[in-house]
Design an enzyme around this catalytic site. Sequence first.
Site, mmCIF file in Angstrom:
data_model
loop_
_atom_site.group_PDB
_atom_site.id
_atom_site.type_symbol
_atom_site.label_atom_id
_atom_site.label_comp_id
_atom_site.label_asym_id
_atom_site.label_seq_id
_atom_site.Cartn_x
_atom_site.Cartn_y
_atom_site.Cartn_z
ATOM 1 N NE ARG A 40 48.676 8.230 -16.086
ATOM 2 C CZ ARG A 40 49.712 8.129 -15.257
ATOM 3 N NH1 ARG A 40 50.795 8.866 -15.464
ATOM 4 N NH2 ARG A 40 49.695 7.277 -14.257
ATOM 5 C CE1 TYR A 57 53.134 6.125 -12.095
ATOM 6 C CE2 TYR A 57 53.520 7.917 -10.544
ATOM 7 C CZ TYR A 57 52.936 7.438 -11.710
ATOM 8 O OH TYR A 57 52.166 8.260 -12.487
ATOM 9 C CG HIS A 61 46.958 10.907 -12.486
ATOM 10 N ND1 HIS A 61 45.998 10.099 -13.049
ATOM 11 C CD2 HIS A 61 46.321 11.669 -11.573
ATOM 12 C CE1 HIS A 61 44.834 10.352 -12.489
ATOM 13 N NE2 HIS A 61 45.002 11.309 -11.594
#
Length: 392
Positions: free
Chosen positions: A285, A298, A289
């Site tokens: 990805r 993160y 998200h």
Amino acid sequence: MTVEGTAARSTTRRSGGTGKRASAARKKKTATSATAEPELVQLLTPQGERVEHPDYAIDPTPEELRGLYRDMMLTRRFDAEATALQRQGELGLWASLLGQEAAQIGSARALHDDDYVFPTYREHGVAWVRGVDPTNLLGMFRGVNHGGWDPNSNNFHLYTIVIGSQTLHATGYAMGVAKDGADSAVVAYFGDGASSQGDVAEAFTFAAVYNAPVVFFCQNNQWAISEPAERQSRVPIYQRAAGFGFPGVRVDGNDVLACLAVTKAAVERARSGQGPMLVEAFTYRMGAHTTSDDPTKYRRDEEREAWEAKDPILRLRTLLEKEKLADKAFLDAVDEESDALAKRVRDAVRTMPNPDTMAIFEHVYADGHALVDEERAQYAEYLASFEPEEAK
């Protein structure tokens, strides 16, 4: 005693009875197997080179290759426009597919018209291939409809926000397909995070026991929001299928040709009565998200940069140019078509009418219900309280 246990005891006796060497050997073997790279089906390298695989052969025509490139380009452009629209306040939320175009376009192009698809909320490329108008996807994220398309018209179910539940829907549908004697297949899309859901495990169990003609297509994009893939499974996801009694395979999710070939084999297997199969598309990805997420919190920039070198569109374009299968006129035409699509969806979103507020009370019961009528009247009175006095 197991064969492994017998072998271990034999090794202990040969080593003088201490068992230390056998124990060390077992630990070493475990460490080696745990760190070994799993097999990855690949037909097109990141450098745009065609390679062969003994189990998954495919020979697309130049026209088909150009079609795959066009699909991925249009899907990416539409996705980028949707992200921009959300940032401008035109959409409430958007889940980008950036980086996953090959997994979606390749797998979707392997399906027949009578196959049925159960998506998550990110399968914009699959929706494109199944003929769903992109404006319908945007309408749902704008909050003016609940999907906007008839699932039976495209054999493409409405988006599923609840994580993992669509795998159960797909399995049940596939069980029905089998009982009806049809030769079509069902495909359930889900992510690596959803693989931790009990719904997915239950779907695997029922699919295996009833030999349902369903393909579980997991897009492992490495991150379930902020949780890495290793938090979802201690083994590669595709290997988990063996525990349920059906095969699994890992495919290069950034290789559109490999995704096409593997999915084609999986659905043909399902159609022929051989039961379910798990396909793990190992991809990434590239964006957030959803637009409410900040991936810089993160994950490292170096990780994204490494995956950018494996870009699915770039590798196919490299092949097309290297093999002289697409000229500048074709590439420019795709760019122009992409811009036109972006303008069309942008204009459509900004002119979408608000839904009828009272429509929420329709179709709750087939023949109406006194309680719903009461709730409708109460809500109408509530809305009327906001109207200016002169309008009443």
